[in-house]
Design a protein around this motif. Structure first.
Motif, mmCIF file in Angstrom:
data_model
loop_
_atom_site.group_PDB
_atom_site.id
_atom_site.type_symbol
_atom_site.label_atom_id
_atom_site.label_comp_id
_atom_site.label_asym_id
_atom_site.label_seq_id
_atom_site.Cartn_x
_atom_site.Cartn_y
_atom_site.Cartn_z
ATOM 1 N N ARG A 48 40.821 44.805 31.374
ATOM 2 C CA ARG A 48 40.295 43.762 32.270
ATOM 3 C C ARG A 48 39.656 42.611 31.493
ATOM 4 O O ARG A 48 39.866 41.443 31.819
ATOM 5 C CB ARG A 48 39.278 44.389 33.222
ATOM 6 C CG ARG A 48 38.702 43.430 34.252
ATOM 7 C CD ARG A 48 37.778 44.150 35.212
ATOM 8 N NE ARG A 48 36.488 44.497 34.594
ATOM 9 C CZ ARG A 48 36.115 45.734 34.303
ATOM 10 N NH1 ARG A 48 36.919 46.755 34.535
ATOM 11 N NH2 ARG A 48 34.926 45.964 33.770
ATOM 12 N N ALA A 79 38.829 38.644 41.939
ATOM 13 C CA ALA A 79 38.383 40.039 42.023
ATOM 14 C C ALA A 79 39.572 40.987 42.075
ATOM 15 O O ALA A 79 39.572 42.043 41.424
ATOM 16 C CB ALA A 79 37.489 40.227 43.247
ATOM 17 N N VAL A 80 40.615 40.631 42.828
ATOM 18 C CA VAL A 80 41.796 41.482 42.920
ATOM 19 C C VAL A 80 42.537 41.504 41.595
ATOM 20 O O VAL A 80 43.017 42.559 41.155
ATOM 21 C CB VAL A 80 42.722 41.004 44.068
ATOM 22 C CG1 VAL A 80 44.068 41.722 44.027
ATOM 23 C CG2 VAL A 80 42.046 41.248 45.424
ATOM 24 N N GLU A 83 40.696 43.836 39.308
ATOM 25 C CA GLU A 83 40.922 45.237 39.672
ATOM 26 C C GLU A 83 42.309 45.692 39.241
ATOM 27 O O GLU A 83 42.492 46.827 38.787
ATOM 28 C CB GLU A 83 40.754 45.418 41.179
ATOM 29 C CG GLU A 83 40.836 46.877 41.620
ATOM 30 C CD GLU A 83 40.662 47.054 43.125
ATOM 31 O OE1 GLU A 83 40.965 48.166 43.608
ATOM 32 O OE2 GLU A 83 40.242 46.102 43.812
ATOM 33 N N ASP A 86 42.221 46.361 35.566
ATOM 34 C CA ASP A 86 41.485 47.595 35.331
ATOM 35 C C ASP A 86 42.354 48.811 35.649
ATOM 36 O O ASP A 86 42.403 49.777 34.877
ATOM 37 C CB ASP A 86 40.225 47.607 36.195
ATOM 38 C CG ASP A 86 39.318 48.778 35.891
ATOM 39 O OD1 ASP A 86 38.470 48.663 34.999
ATOM 40 O OD2 ASP A 86 39.470 49.832 36.553
ATOM 41 N N ASN A 87 43.070 48.752 36.759
ATOM 42 C CA ASN A 87 43.944 49.864 37.139
ATOM 43 C C ASN A 87 45.069 50.041 36.122
ATOM 44 O O ASN A 87 45.432 51.170 35.773
ATOM 45 C CB ASN A 87 44.531 49.618 38.529
ATOM 46 C CG ASN A 87 45.433 50.752 38.980
ATOM 47 O OD1 ASN A 87 44.988 51.860 39.246
ATOM 48 N ND2 ASN A 87 46.735 50.473 39.049
ATOM 49 N N GLY A 249 37.548 55.726 40.647
ATOM 50 C CA GLY A 249 38.407 55.320 39.543
ATOM 51 C C GLY A 249 39.031 56.450 38.762
ATOM 52 O O GLY A 249 39.831 56.202 37.854
ATOM 53 N N HIS A 283 45.350 48.430 49.677
ATOM 54 C CA HIS A 283 44.694 48.528 48.366
ATOM 55 C C HIS A 283 45.263 47.436 47.451
ATOM 56 O O HIS A 283 45.971 47.739 46.483
ATOM 57 C CB HIS A 283 44.943 49.907 47.751
ATOM 58 C CG HIS A 283 44.680 51.054 48.672
ATOM 59 N ND1 HIS A 283 43.417 51.556 48.907
ATOM 60 C CD2 HIS A 283 45.524 51.801 49.428
ATOM 61 C CE1 HIS A 283 43.489 52.558 49.764
ATOM 62 N NE2 HIS A 283 44.761 52.731 50.093
ATOM 63 N N GLY A 285 44.221 45.634 45.022
ATOM 64 C CA GLY A 285 43.917 45.650 43.605
ATOM 65 C C GLY A 285 44.615 46.744 42.826
ATOM 66 O O GLY A 285 44.498 46.802 41.600
ATOM 67 N N GLN A 286 45.359 47.621 43.519
ATOM 68 C CA GLN A 286 46.042 48.710 42.818
ATOM 69 C C GLN A 286 47.501 48.400 42.506
ATOM 70 O O GLN A 286 48.166 49.199 41.832
ATOM 71 C CB GLN A 286 45.930 50.000 43.634
ATOM 72 C CG GLN A 286 44.506 50.484 43.777
ATOM 73 C CD GLN A 286 44.398 51.939 44.159
ATOM 74 O OE1 GLN A 286 45.219 52.776 43.750
ATOM 75 N NE2 GLN A 286 43.396 52.275 44.951
#
Length: 299
Positions: A48, A79-80, A83, A86-87, A249, A283, A285-286
């Motif tokens: 990220r 923000a998305v 995420e 990060d995912n 997470g 979801h 951000g995934q």
């Protein structure tokens, strides 16, 4: 089917490829030395904050989000995108942590309407093609099903960096899977596996120049019909499944959906796309917004 054409012959790695591989190996090695509960968030944060921006993934994710959601406030798109990066990082280190990842899913139960259909297919010796996307951790439902005695292969695209690809593929093999690379030989082996009543997964949400345009999140995206073509050819059940990351997470929900009815390849892949869209809407951000999903599609 575009998968019938071989990619270019494996190229010799460049000095940049070697440098990237050495850096990645060092980062993975440092992460693997950590306890699992620290390792996964560490790698997510690294993707990220450092790797994603440096590789241009953050910029690409923001461009895709602006294309699909121009009405969203900029802060929400940022923000998305964060995420999603990060995912992506968490997924990558989970692949390299396969010795621990499978056992940590011991308490994960499969939900959804697909279980009785899958049991019926196994009892009849009928092949099954699972479809999923680059979403959450797509290997979760496979791991859960392997615990129940299923053997499930996977059709995958190799990394462009030949040095990284070597250890990436070895770790795909690690959890006991049957990886079939996207090449003429890989497709031939994949077809043999399905023809013998086997089960395997195809991630269908990457750009495919030889595919057909199917609306995805409101924009046409070139989509391979391979999964539906093979399901019709071998009378295989075509079943979507998802590994949805929970808010902590580290844990997941594994969802197996009812089969997509056989019709035409186009209609079947349109339905598969609708199923993925529902997961992305729930979801956002995934999903891997870092991909060039809408490249080359008609306006």
């Amino acid at each position: 089917m575009s998968e019938t054409s071989d990619p270019p012959s494996p190229r010799e790695g460049t000095l940049t490829d070697r440098a990237v591989d050495l850096a990645l190996r060092g980062l993975i090695g440092a992460a693997l030395a950590m306890p699992y509960d620290r390792r996964v968030p560490f790698f997510g944060a690294a993707a990220r904050r450092v790797a994603g921006p440096l590789a241009g993934y953050r910029r690409r994710a923001l461009a895709n989000l602006a294309l699909i959601h121009p009405d969203w406030p900029e802060a929400r798109r940022e923000a998305v995108a964060a995420e999603a990066l990060d995912n992506f990082g968490r997924l990558l280190i989970e692949i390299y942590s396969w010795r621990e990842f499978g056992p940590r899913l011991a308490g994960t139960q499969l939900t959804g309407e697909g279980w009785p259909h899958l049991e019926a297919a196994r009892a009849a010796g009928r092949p099954v093609i699972f479809v999923s996307g680059h979403f959450g951790n797509f290997d979760v439902p496979r791991q859960v099903l392997m615990r129940e005695g299923f053997q499930i292969g996977g059709f995958f695209r190799e990394m462009n960096n030949p040095y990284v690809n070597r250890h990436y593929v070895e770790n795909l093999k690690g959890p006991g899977g049957l990886p079939f690379p996207k090449s003429r030989r890989g497709l031939r082996d994949f077809i043999r596996h399905i023809g013998r009543g086997g089960m395997a997964t195809i991630l269908f949400d990457l750009h495919d120049g030889g595919g057909v345009p199917i609306s995805f999140l409101g924009r046409p995206a070139m989509t391979a019909t391979t999964a539906a073509d093979l399901a019709l050819r071998f009378d295989a059940a075509l079943m979507p499944y998802w590994g949805i990351r929970r808010p902590d997470g580290l844990t997941f929900d594994a969802v197996l959906e009812a089969p997509i009815p056989h019709s035409t390849p186009l209609a079947m892949m349109e339905e598969a796309t609708r199923r993925l869209e529902a997961q992305v809407a729930a979801h956002p951000g995934q999903w891997f917004w870092i991909h060039r999903r809408w490249k080359g599609a008609p306006a």
